[in-house]
Motif scaffolding. Structure first.
Motif, PDB file in Angstrom:
ATOM      1  N   GLY A 106       0.812  -1.209   0.000  1.00  0.00           N
ATOM      2  CA  GLY A 106       0.000   0.000   0.000  1.00  0.00           C
ATOM      3  C   GLY A 106       0.844   1.257   0.000  1.00  0.00           C
ATOM      4  O   GLY A 106       2.070   1.217  -0.117  1.00  0.00           O
ATOM      5  N   GLN A 107       0.150   2.365   0.148  1.00  0.00           N
ATOM      6  CA  GLN A 107       0.768   3.688   0.093  1.00  0.00           C
ATOM      7  C   GLN A 107       1.266   4.137   1.468  1.00  0.00           C
ATOM      8  O   GLN A 107       0.810   3.647   2.501  1.00  0.00           O
ATOM      9  N   VAL A 108       2.171   5.101   1.464  1.00  0.00           N
ATOM     10  CA  VAL A 108       2.613   5.749   2.696  1.00  0.00           C
ATOM     11  C   VAL A 108       1.396   6.459   3.288  1.00  0.00           C
ATOM     12  O   VAL A 108       0.566   7.005   2.567  1.00  0.00           O
ATOM     13  N   PHE A 109       1.278   6.424   4.609  1.00  0.00           N
ATOM     14  CA  PHE A 109       0.157   7.078   5.282  1.00  0.00           C
ATOM     15  C   PHE A 109       0.656   7.756   6.552  1.00  0.00           C
ATOM     16  O   PHE A 109       1.758   7.486   7.024  1.00  0.00           O
ATOM     17  N   MET A 110      -0.152   8.639   7.072  1.00  0.00           N
ATOM     18  CA  MET A 110       0.180   9.359   8.300  1.00  0.00           C
ATOM     19  C   MET A 110      -0.470   8.650   9.486  1.00  0.00           C
ATOM     20  O   MET A 110      -1.634   8.268   9.424  1.00  0.00           O
ATOM     21  N   ASP A 111       0.303   8.486  10.558  1.00  0.00           N
ATOM     22  CA  ASP A 111      -0.185   7.863  11.781  1.00  0.00           C
ATOM     23  C   ASP A 111       0.299   8.715  12.942  1.00  0.00           C
ATOM     24  O   ASP A 111       1.506   8.770  13.200  1.00  0.00           O
ATOM     25  N   ALA A 112      -0.618   9.389  13.591  1.00  0.00           N
ATOM     26  CA  ALA A 112      -0.283  10.284  14.712  1.00  0.00           C
ATOM     27  C   ALA A 112       0.774  11.304  14.299  1.00  0.00           C
ATOM     28  O   ALA A 112       1.693  11.600  15.050  1.00  0.00           O
ATOM     29  N   GLY A 113       0.653  11.816  13.071  1.00  0.00           N
ATOM     30  CA  GLY A 113       1.573  12.835  12.580  1.00  0.00           C
ATOM     31  C   GLY A 113       2.898  12.304  12.068  1.00  0.00           C
ATOM     32  O   GLY A 113       3.794  13.080  11.747  1.00  0.00           O
ATOM     33  N   VAL A 114       3.046  10.980  11.985  1.00  0.00           N
ATOM     34  CA  VAL A 114       4.300  10.367  11.536  1.00  0.00           C
ATOM     35  C   VAL A 114       4.035   9.617  10.224  1.00  0.00           C
ATOM     36  O   VAL A 114       3.122   8.796  10.160  1.00  0.00           O
ATOM     37  N   PRO A 115       4.854   9.886   9.169  1.00  0.00           N
ATOM     38  CA  PRO A 115       4.671   9.119   7.932  1.00  0.00           C
ATOM     39  C   PRO A 115       5.104   7.669   8.135  1.00  0.00           C
ATOM     40  O   PRO A 115       6.177   7.403   8.670  1.00  0.00           O
ATOM     41  N   ARG A 116       4.247   6.754   7.703  1.00  0.00           N
ATOM     42  CA  ARG A 116       4.489   5.332   7.919  1.00  0.00           C
ATOM     43  C   ARG A 116       4.265   4.559   6.633  1.00  0.00           C
ATOM     44  O   ARG A 116       3.565   4.991   5.730  1.00  0.00           O
ATOM     45  N   GLN A 117       4.818   3.344   6.608  1.00  0.00           N
ATOM     46  CA  GLN A 117       4.639   2.426   5.483  1.00  0.00           C
ATOM     47  C   GLN A 117       4.290   1.052   6.038  1.00  0.00           C
ATOM     48  O   GLN A 117       4.924   0.572   6.974  1.00  0.00           O
ATOM     49  N   ARG A 118       3.281   0.437   5.452  1.00  0.00           N
ATOM     50  CA  ARG A 118       2.933  -0.942   5.799  1.00  0.00           C
ATOM     51  C   ARG A 118       3.784  -1.852   4.914  1.00  0.00           C
ATOM     52  O   ARG A 118       3.912  -1.621   3.720  1.00  0.00           O
ATOM     53  N   LEU A 119       4.382  -2.883   5.508  1.00  0.00           N
ATOM     54  CA  LEU A 119       5.212  -3.850   4.801  1.00  0.00           C
ATOM     55  C   LEU A 119       4.690  -5.248   5.079  1.00  0.00           C
ATOM     56  O   LEU A 119       4.049  -5.478   6.107  1.00  0.00           O
ATOM     57  N   LYS A 120       5.006  -6.192   4.201  1.00  0.00           N
ATOM     58  CA  LYS A 120       4.553  -7.570   4.424  1.00  0.00           C
ATOM     59  C   LYS A 120       5.670  -8.547   4.093  1.00  0.00           C
ATOM     60  O   LYS A 120       6.608  -8.223   3.360  1.00  0.00           O
ATOM     61  N   CYS A 121       5.509  -9.753   4.667  1.00  0.00           N
ATOM     62  CA  CYS A 121       6.500 -10.807   4.494  1.00  0.00           C
ATOM     63  C   CYS A 121       5.813 -12.141   4.785  1.00  0.00           C
ATOM     64  O   CYS A 121       4.963 -12.211   5.679  1.00  0.00           O
ATOM     65  N   PRO A 122       6.180 -13.205   4.049  1.00  0.00           N
ATOM     66  CA  PRO A 122       5.602 -14.520   4.383  1.00  0.00           C
ATOM     67  C   PRO A 122       5.966 -14.928   5.813  1.00  0.00           C
ATOM     68  O   PRO A 122       7.106 -14.741   6.253  1.00  0.00           O
ATOM     69  N   ALA A 123       5.009 -15.493   6.520  1.00  0.00           N
ATOM     70  CA  ALA A 123       5.230 -15.876   7.920  1.00  0.00           C
ATOM     71  C   ALA A 123       6.386 -16.860   8.072  1.00  0.00           C
ATOM     72  O   ALA A 123       7.144 -16.776   9.032  1.00  0.00           O
ATOM     73  N   GLU A 124       6.532 -17.788   7.115  1.00  0.00           N
ATOM     74  CA  GLU A 124       7.589 -18.797   7.266  1.00  0.00           C
ATOM     75  C   GLU A 124       8.990 -18.215   7.107  1.00  0.00           C
ATOM     76  O   GLU A 124       9.967 -18.837   7.493  1.00  0.00           O
TER      77      GLU A 124
END
Length: 152
Positions: A123-141
């Motif tokens: 997804g896109q960069v988003f703001m969280d409590a005034g801080v720019p954040r990025q959601r990342l993913k990875c296979p659990a294994e």
């Protein structure tokens, strides 16, 4: 020092979880309380690590969408061992809940590091409590220990 890892329920252990997260995020990191607690708390799976006196020292959660977060560790216990115990418990919880993809949210400064250890942006960069954040993913294994200083 001996630690005990507990899988806990939000409704039963809300007071202990909230006290620890308020101590770390609201008081220490100055995260607005309204941003710290959300609608995912009641449905998420929570891990609590307590010391040998049953005092909470670390917590984290796994949401229904496979997002690890709300990683709160008391300053005096921020060691690699405690973080490894916490993430191992959270990943085991993900496996038990048949969650093949793990997501984390990190500060923008650590995105390149997380990409280098196997995470990909989600997804896109988003703001969280005034801080720019990025959601990342990875296979659990293949989930590696992320840069814990950059997660929330």
């Amino acid at each position: 020092m001996a630690f005990t890892i507990q899988n806990v329920d939000w409704e039963k252990d809300k007071n202990r979880l909230k006290a620890l997260r308020e101590h770390v995020f609201v008081l220490e990191w100055r995260v607005p309380e309204a941003s710290e607690f959300d609608e995912h708390d009641s449905s998420a799976c929570h891990v609590l690590i307590v010391d040998d006196k049953n005092v909470p020292i670390a917590t984290g959660r796994l949401t229904k969408k496979g997002e690890l977060g709300r990683i709160a560790v008391k300053r005096s216990h921020r060691t690699l061992m405690v973080y490894r115990l916490l993430f191992e418990a959270l990943i085991n919880m993900a496996r038990q809940n048949n969650c093949p993809i793990i997501k984390v949210v990190c500060n923008l400064e650590s995105v390149s590091y997380h990409r280098s250890i196997g995470f990909v942006p989600d997804g896109q960069v988003f703001m969280d409590a005034g801080v720019p954040r990025q959601r990342l993913k990875c296979p659990a294994e293949r989930f590696p220990l992320p840069d814990v200083t950059q997660l929330h």
